[in-house]
Design a protein around this motif. Structure first.
Motif, mmCIF file in Angstrom:
data_model
loop_
_atom_site.group_PDB
_atom_site.id
_atom_site.type_symbol
_atom_site.label_atom_id
_atom_site.label_comp_id
_atom_site.label_asym_id
_atom_site.label_seq_id
_atom_site.Cartn_x
_atom_site.Cartn_y
_atom_site.Cartn_z
ATOM 1 N N VAL A 1 37.464 51.017 33.548
ATOM 2 C CA VAL A 1 38.449 50.543 34.513
ATOM 3 C C VAL A 1 39.438 49.650 33.761
ATOM 4 O O VAL A 1 39.035 48.658 33.149
ATOM 5 C CB VAL A 1 37.787 49.745 35.655
ATOM 6 C CG1 VAL A 1 38.829 49.318 36.687
ATOM 7 C CG2 VAL A 1 36.676 50.553 36.320
ATOM 8 N N ARG B 1 47.865 53.553 35.224
ATOM 9 C CA ARG B 1 46.815 54.301 35.931
ATOM 10 C C ARG B 1 47.052 55.796 35.780
ATOM 11 O O ARG B 1 46.110 56.562 35.515
ATOM 12 C CB ARG B 1 46.815 53.894 37.403
ATOM 13 C CG ARG B 1 45.707 54.492 38.248
ATOM 14 C CD ARG B 1 45.825 53.958 39.676
ATOM 15 N NE ARG B 1 44.705 54.328 40.497
ATOM 16 C CZ ARG B 1 44.644 55.435 41.236
ATOM 17 N NH1 ARG B 1 45.663 56.281 41.223
ATOM 18 N NH2 ARG B 1 43.585 55.689 41.980
ATOM 19 N N ASP B 2 48.289 56.221 35.944
ATOM 20 C CA ASP B 2 48.620 57.642 35.835
ATOM 21 C C ASP B 2 48.468 58.141 34.398
ATOM 22 O O ASP B 2 47.961 59.244 34.158
ATOM 23 C CB ASP B 2 50.047 57.892 36.315
ATOM 24 C CG ASP B 2 50.212 57.689 37.816
ATOM 25 O OD1 ASP B 2 49.187 57.684 38.530
ATOM 26 O OD2 ASP B 2 51.358 57.499 38.272
ATOM 27 N N PRO C 1 40.670 54.231 36.857
ATOM 28 C CA PRO C 1 40.932 53.245 37.904
ATOM 29 C C PRO C 1 41.513 51.963 37.306
ATOM 30 O O PRO C 1 41.393 51.703 36.102
ATOM 31 C CB PRO C 1 39.546 52.978 38.509
ATOM 32 C CG PRO C 1 38.690 54.103 38.051
ATOM 33 C CD PRO C 1 39.240 54.543 36.736
ATOM 34 N N VAL C 2 42.117 51.155 38.166
ATOM 35 C CA VAL C 2 42.756 49.903 37.757
ATOM 36 C C VAL C 2 42.220 48.753 38.607
ATOM 37 O O VAL C 2 42.004 48.908 39.814
ATOM 38 C CB VAL C 2 44.294 50.010 37.920
ATOM 39 C CG1 VAL C 2 44.957 48.640 37.877
ATOM 40 C CG2 VAL C 2 44.873 50.908 36.837
ATOM 41 N N ALA D 1 46.081 49.698 42.801
ATOM 42 C CA ALA D 1 44.832 49.180 42.237
ATOM 43 C C ALA D 1 43.640 49.693 43.033
ATOM 44 O O ALA D 1 43.606 49.600 44.259
ATOM 45 C CB ALA D 1 44.844 47.658 42.235
ATOM 46 N N ASP D 2 42.668 50.231 42.330
ATOM 47 C CA ASP D 2 41.442 50.711 42.964
ATOM 48 C C ASP D 2 40.506 49.555 43.290
ATOM 49 O O ASP D 2 39.665 49.673 44.176
ATOM 50 C CB ASP D 2 40.730 51.685 42.022
ATOM 51 C CG ASP D 2 41.640 52.812 41.578
ATOM 52 O OD1 ASP D 2 41.626 53.869 42.227
ATOM 53 O OD2 ASP D 2 42.383 52.620 40.593
#
Length: 277
Positions: free
Chosen positions: A53, A85-86, A91-92, A109-110
């Motif tokens: 992450v 993220r992309d 995940p971020v 943001a995850d």
């Protein structure tokens, strides 16, 4: 108590699942540089089979001095985090400081992180939980491990069970932190995964006068001890050149030293993993 595993992207955290890593620079230092650090970390975690992450702050709102670098701010920071993220496909996680930030940040943001100084702020916990994102709460330096049960209850009552708890040391006199290894089994006893912040735990808060100092040389010892005590993941601030970092450089891990540290952690985790179910 039964462990509630937390689903994130294509992996789960907790209950004997693979050790997860939340890592990146302390604060966003522009898109290209932050992405470079993230790519370097991802190459390592891919080799080792560790779920990753990306972490970085868009604003460090609790810096020691008024003119200390805080980051790009909400609008630009969210754009950068979304692009990273992309690009990385991971995940971020990033921290929020005000309730009005929760919905905007949750779009990219995850995991929404609650800073240690704000870990008891009911409205902030409620706002983060309401977004549906995973909520990672840094345990305040002023709280006992058992105090975090009230934090968990606040998030529950806000309608979420997607919870991570992170240990980052206890205040021990002035400008010093210590890690109580009992904190890990105590907090895991609440039924949620526990993460160890190995870099903020060696911070010397305010120890440099207008900034915090740190003792990077002790990160490896605390990481090994924490994994042995039973954690579900690690939180590490990582930089290619910590002395030139714009925040928390004194306690950040060198990117080229990360793989060795993680190999040690994985070896210990395999010994204790079966006890974490």
């Amino acid at each position: 108590m039964k462990m509630n595993k937390v689903k994130l992207a294509n992996f789960e955290i907790g209950g004997g699942e693979p050790l997860v890593l939340l890592a990146g620079p302390c604060v966003l230092e522009g898109f290209e540089h932050s992405l470079m650090i993230g790519r370097g970390i991802k190459e390592i975690t891919d080799r080792l089979g560790i779920p990753y992450v990306f972490k970085a702050s868009f604003d460090k709102a609790n810096r020691s001095a008024f003119h200390s670098f805080r980051g790009p701010g909400l609008e630009e920071g969210v754009k950068i985090l979304g692009k990273i993220r992309d690009e990385l496909g991971v995940p971020v996680v990033t921290d929020i400081h005000e309730t009005c930030q929760a919905d905007t940040v949750a779009k990219v943001a995850d995991v929404l992180q609650i800073p240690a100084f704000l870990s008891r702020q009911t409205d902030l916990l409620h706002a983060a939980a309401q977004t549906g994102a995973v909520v990672n709460v840094k345990k305040g330096q002023f709280l006992s491990p058992s105090d975090m049960r009230n934090v968990v209850d606040k998030i529950h009552e806000s309608g979420s069970d997607r919870i991570l708890l992170t240990e980052r040391g206890e205040s021990f006199g002035y400008n010093n932190l210590v890690v109580d290894m009992r904190a890990f089994p105590i907090m895991r006893g609440f039924g949620y995964p526990v993460i160890f912040d190995g870099t903020h735990s060696v911070q010397l808060p305010g120890g440099a006068g207008t900034s915090s100092g740190g003792q990077r040389e002790y990160v490896e010892y605390l990481v090994r001890a924490a994994v042995g005590a039973g954690v579900d993941g690690l939180f590490l601030e990582v930089h290619d050149n910590p002395p030139e970092a714009l925040s928390d450089g004194a306690n950040m891990v060198y990117l080229d030293k990360l793989e060795e540290l993680l190999k040690d952690a994985l070896a210990i985790y395999e010994v204790v993993r079966k006890k974490l179910n």
